[in-house]
Motif scaffolding. Structure first.
Motif, PDB file in Angstrom:
ATOM      1  N   GLN A   1       0.831  -1.208   0.000  1.00 21.54           N
ATOM      2  CA  GLN A   1       0.000   0.000   0.000  1.00 21.54           C
ATOM      3  C   GLN A   1       0.866   1.258   0.000  1.00 21.54           C
ATOM      4  O   GLN A   1       0.584   2.225  -0.720  1.00 21.54           O
ATOM      5  CB  GLN A   1      -0.900   0.003   1.237  1.00 21.54           C
ATOM      6  N   ARG A   2       1.933   1.235   0.825  1.00 20.56           N
ATOM      7  CA  ARG A   2       2.826   2.399   0.852  1.00 20.56           C
ATOM      8  C   ARG A   2       3.502   2.590  -0.513  1.00 20.56           C
ATOM      9  O   ARG A   2       3.668   3.704  -0.992  1.00 20.56           O
ATOM     10  CB  ARG A   2       3.878   2.217   1.953  1.00 20.56           C
ATOM     11  N   PHE A   3       3.908   1.462  -1.131  1.00 20.64           N
ATOM     12  CA  PHE A   3       4.545   1.553  -2.442  1.00 20.64           C
ATOM     13  C   PHE A   3       3.590   2.166  -3.458  1.00 20.64           C
ATOM     14  O   PHE A   3       3.979   3.031  -4.259  1.00 20.64           O
ATOM     15  CB  PHE A   3       4.982   0.169  -2.928  1.00 20.64           C
ATOM     16  N   MET A   4       2.346   1.716  -3.451  1.00 20.77           N
ATOM     17  CA  MET A   4       1.376   2.201  -4.442  1.00 20.77           C
ATOM     18  C   MET A   4       1.183   3.707  -4.338  1.00 20.77           C
ATOM     19  O   MET A   4       1.154   4.418  -5.351  1.00 20.77           O
ATOM     20  CB  MET A   4       0.046   1.479  -4.264  1.00 20.77           C
ATOM     21  N   ALA A   5       1.064   4.237  -3.124  1.00 21.48           N
ATOM     22  CA  ALA A   5       0.880   5.681  -2.935  1.00 21.48           C
ATOM     23  C   ALA A   5       2.112   6.443  -3.416  1.00 21.48           C
ATOM     24  O   ALA A   5       1.992   7.467  -4.120  1.00 21.48           O
ATOM     25  CB  ALA A   5       0.598   5.972  -1.469  1.00 21.48           C
ATOM     26  N   HIS A   6       3.273   5.943  -3.064  1.00 24.97           N
ATOM     27  CA  HIS A   6       4.513   6.616  -3.447  1.00 24.97           C
ATOM     28  C   HIS A   6       4.728   6.550  -4.967  1.00 24.97           C
ATOM     29  O   HIS A   6       5.116   7.538  -5.598  1.00 24.97           O
ATOM     30  CB  HIS A   6       5.690   5.968  -2.715  1.00 24.97           C
ATOM     31  N   TYR A   7       4.450   5.383  -5.549  1.00 30.14           N
ATOM     32  CA  TYR A   7       4.731   5.186  -6.966  1.00 30.14           C
ATOM     33  C   TYR A   7       3.786   6.020  -7.844  1.00 30.14           C
ATOM     34  O   TYR A   7       4.198   6.555  -8.878  1.00 30.14           O
ATOM     35  CB  TYR A   7       4.595   3.701  -7.320  1.00 30.14           C
ATOM     36  N   THR A   8       2.550   6.159  -7.445  1.00 30.74           N
ATOM     37  CA  THR A   8       1.604   6.988  -8.193  1.00 30.74           C
ATOM     38  C   THR A   8       2.065   8.441  -8.224  1.00 30.74           C
ATOM     39  O   THR A   8       2.005   9.112  -9.272  1.00 30.74           O
ATOM     40  CB  THR A   8       0.200   6.888  -7.581  1.00 30.74           C
ATOM     41  N   ASP A   9       2.547   8.927  -7.084  1.00 32.06           N
ATOM     42  CA  ASP A   9       3.088  10.292  -7.037  1.00 32.06           C
ATOM     43  C   ASP A   9       4.330  10.423  -7.921  1.00 32.06           C
ATOM     44  O   ASP A   9       4.528  11.454  -8.581  1.00 32.06           O
ATOM     45  CB  ASP A   9       3.442  10.668  -5.595  1.00 32.06           C
ATOM     46  N   LYS A  10       5.133   9.387  -7.935  1.00 36.61           N
ATOM     47  CA  LYS A  10       6.359   9.401  -8.735  1.00 36.61           C
ATOM     48  C   LYS A  10       6.032   9.462 -10.236  1.00 36.61           C
ATOM     49  O   LYS A  10       6.663  10.209 -11.000  1.00 36.61           O
ATOM     50  CB  LYS A  10       7.174   8.140  -8.422  1.00 36.61           C
ATOM     51  N   ILE A  11       5.048   8.682 -10.636  1.00 39.01           N
ATOM     52  CA  ILE A  11       4.619   8.707 -12.050  1.00 39.01           C
ATOM     53  C   ILE A  11       4.136  10.102 -12.421  1.00 39.01           C
ATOM     54  O   ILE A  11       4.515  10.648 -13.467  1.00 39.01           O
ATOM     55  CB  ILE A  11       3.503   7.674 -12.284  1.00 39.01           C
ATOM     56  N   ALA A  12       3.305  10.687 -11.581  1.00 38.64           N
ATOM     57  CA  ALA A  12       2.769  12.019 -11.860  1.00 38.64           C
ATOM     58  C   ALA A  12       3.883  13.049 -11.939  1.00 38.64           C
ATOM     59  O   ALA A  12       3.888  13.905 -12.836  1.00 38.64           O
ATOM     60  CB  ALA A  12       1.755  12.409 -10.791  1.00 38.64           C
ATOM     61  N   PHE A  13       4.835  12.977 -11.033  1.00 37.55           N
ATOM     62  CA  PHE A  13       5.925  13.956 -11.007  1.00 37.55           C
ATOM     63  C   PHE A  13       6.741  13.919 -12.304  1.00 37.55           C
ATOM     64  O   PHE A  13       6.992  14.951 -12.937  1.00 37.55           O
ATOM     65  CB  PHE A  13       6.835  13.702  -9.808  1.00 37.55           C
ATOM     66  N   HIS A  14       7.161  12.737 -12.702  1.00 40.58           N
ATOM     67  CA  HIS A  14       8.062  12.639 -13.863  1.00 40.58           C
ATOM     68  C   HIS A  14       7.346  12.902 -15.185  1.00 40.58           C
ATOM     69  O   HIS A  14       7.927  13.508 -16.093  1.00 40.58           O
ATOM     70  CB  HIS A  14       8.740  11.265 -13.867  1.00 40.58           C
TER      71      HIS A  14
END
Length: 306
Positions: A161-174
């Motif tokens: 769950q923590r990975f999913m939240a972090h990874y979604t933000d990472k996709i949006a940022f890049h």
């Protein structure tokens, strides 16, 4: 002979003399025209437009002089109309041959300036292609799962769950970062289109057979279409990045029950980023083909066929 077609002492003798004298004037002095010094057709390249327009005027005067003559001598001309047509056709062909070098030169100059326009814009589309490939590589590097991500995905539900939240933000940022990078390229492309189309206008104006009004309208239409094509291309690149972000953001939620979630995610990132790169390249190449088509249509407008 030419005069044999016309009856002596007819009421049309003044028209006969004027007409055939005019025709003789058009087709004589061949040597002087060939050497390009004695006659009007021998002027330098700067007077090409005037020469071609004069040639068109010659043909118009030719036909105007033919009309009253043919009316005055209709009974006699009818007796040997084929011979008269052959004479007229021969003289018009002679005129066409005299004008053709200048018409060809006009077409060559206008075509060259349109080709220059394409060459001036080519570096920008090539740079855009390179940037798309570069940013695709950077996106893969940023979004491929690291060893830490692999450990998280193999952990418990909380880790996933923590990975999913972090990874979604990472996709949006890049992806948003890449979108911002492409904005200046769109502005530069539009600026270069306007600058080069204005230069094209100045360069072709002395050579084209089109009237100033027709030339201005054609140039404005060309500028508007190329500008719209450039803005459409920018919007397509932005949409491609939005689609990439949406597709990658949806994927991590399906990884919880996969036997090798990190490997699955890596393949999805590779596939989606490559899809973005390929689609964007196709759209840039389509813009280049549209540029070629627009300039070719412009050439046909400014240099119509005979």
């Amino acid at each position: 002979s030419i005069t044999a077609l016309l009856p002596a002492g007819s009421p049309a003798e003044p028209a006969q003399s004027s007409f055939w004298g005019y025709l003789s004037q058009l087709t004589s002095n061949k040597e002087g025209a060939e050497h390009g010094q004695a006659g009007k057709l021998g002027r330098d390249t700067a007077n090409l437009k005037e020469n071609v327009q004069d040639g068109v005027g010659y043909v118009g005067n030719f036909l105007e002089k033919l009309a009253p003559l043919s009316r005055g001598l209709q009974p006699q001309v009818a007796q040997d109309s084929d011979s008269l047509r052959k004479v007229i056709r021969k003289e018009l062909e002679s005129l066409r041959m005299k004008l053709s070098p200048y018409v060809d030169e006009v077409h060559h100059k206008v075509g060259k300036h349109l080709e220059d326009l394409r060459h001036q814009l080519q570096p920008f589309t090539e740079e855009l292609l390179d940037q798309v490939s570069l940013k695709a590589r950077e996106l893969r590097r940023h979004l491929l799962p690291s060893r830490q991500v692999t450990a998280q995905l193999l952990g418990g539900a909380d880790e996933v769950q923590r990975f999913m939240a972090h990874y979604t933000d990472k996709i949006a940022f890049h992806t948003e970062q890449v979108k911002d990078i492409f904005h200046p390229y769109a502005d530069r492309l539009v600026t270069e289109i306007h600058r080069n189309v204005e230069e094209l206008h100045r360069n072709v104006s002395p050579h084209t057979q089109a009237s100033p009004e027709t030339l201005n309208q054609s140039i404005q239409e060309l500028s508007a279409r190329l500008t719209q094509n450039a803005r459409d291309l920018h919007q397509k690149i932005q949409r491609n990045l939005e689609q990439l972000k949406a597709k990658l953001s949806l994927y991590p939620g399906s990884l919880r029950d996969r036997p090798a979630p990190a490997d699955e995610l890596a393949r999805e990132v590779q596939r989606r980023v490559e899809e973005f790169r390929r689609d964007t390249h196709v759209q840039i190449q389509a813009f280049t083909r549209a540029l070629d088509q627009e300039t070719e249509e412009m050439r046909l407008k400014l240099c119509p066929g005979p």
